[in-house]
Write a protein that holds these residues in place. Structure first.
Motif, PDB file in Angstrom:
ATOM      1  N   ARG A  82       0.831  -1.223   0.000  1.00 16.08           N
ATOM      2  CA  ARG A  82       0.000   0.000   0.000  1.00 16.08           C
ATOM      3  C   ARG A  82       0.858   1.263   0.000  1.00 16.08           C
ATOM      4  O   ARG A  82       0.513   2.263  -0.629  1.00 16.08           O
ATOM      5  CB  ARG A  82      -0.969  -0.012   1.199  1.00 16.08           C
ATOM      6  N   GLU A  83       2.009   1.231   0.687  1.00 24.73           N
ATOM      7  CA  GLU A  83       2.901   2.406   0.688  1.00 24.73           C
ATOM      8  C   GLU A  83       3.614   2.543  -0.653  1.00 24.73           C
ATOM      9  O   GLU A  83       3.780   3.659  -1.144  1.00 24.73           O
ATOM     10  CB  GLU A  83       3.927   2.296   1.825  1.00 24.73           C
ATOM     11  N   LYS A 104       1.562   4.273  -3.186  1.00 25.22           N
ATOM     12  CA  LYS A 104       1.365   5.709  -2.911  1.00 25.22           C
ATOM     13  C   LYS A 104       2.528   6.540  -3.438  1.00 25.22           C
ATOM     14  O   LYS A 104       2.366   7.685  -3.799  1.00 25.22           O
ATOM     15  CB  LYS A 104       1.277   5.933  -1.393  1.00 25.22           C
TER      16      LYS A 104
END
Ligand code: S3P
Length: 171
Positions: free
Chosen positions: A19-20, A23
């Motif tokens: 998820r990071e 981003k």
């Protein structure tokens, strides 16, 4: 961009790191367990209960074949046993998220959704057996990896940054 495949033991933080990464990069992201759950329209837990583990492993193989032929520019987060797929290296750069067993369990237990996280993983229901599985797999994860990241006591964002740097150096 070559795909990145995240491997490592249950609860080590593959999903959080993925998820990071998405981003702060151009990568798209998929998760092999999510693909299997949508293919089957039932949870991993139910698949294990209703069909048994060999059936689940056959679904992982099917997903691995599909990923190799159909997916690019993607960060692929995998279930803890996915690393055994024969075509792993053909799918992309293999990144192993490494941490000691006790730290992984501590990480899960400290999570606000700890009970749910434990419950959804059939192979974590017995911690003694899970530790044996960890010990058996640890050298295998390391052997198949192109890149190893020690995630112990690091934030998911720190791991994501380290991952992107190492992937760039590896290219
Ligand atoms: C498994 C790990 C799980 C899931 C299934 C089997 C394993 O995924 O694929 O329960 O064999 O280690 P996570 O690593 O995301 O928990």
């Amino acid at each position: 961009m070559k795909n990145i495949i995240l491997i490592g033991f249950m609860g080590v933080g593959k999903g959080s790191v993925a998820r990071e990464v998405i981003k702060i990069s151009e990568y798209l992201s998929v998760d092999t367990d999510d693909l299997i759950e949508s293919m089957e329209n039932r949870t991993i837990k139910k698949i294990f209960e209703e069909e048994g583990e060999p059936y689940f492993r056959a679904l992982e193989k099917k997903v691995a074949e599909w990923l190799q032929t159909s997916v690019t520019n993607t960060l692929i987060s995998t279930g803890g046993g996915f690393y055994r797929q024969e075509n792993l290296k053909e799918i992309g750069t293999v990144v192993f998220l490494d941490s000691p067993f006790d730290k992984i369990i501590k990480r899960i237990k400290n999570h606000p959704n700890a009970a749910k996280k434990l419950k959804k993983r059939p192979l974590l229901s017995n911690l003694k057996k899970a530790k044996e599985l960890y010990n058996e797999r640890l050298p295998q994860y390391a052997a198949v990896a192109d890149i190893i990241i020690d995630v112990t006591d690091k934030s998911a964002l720190e791991c994501a940054k380290e991952l992107l740097l190492k992937v760039k150096q590896d290219a």
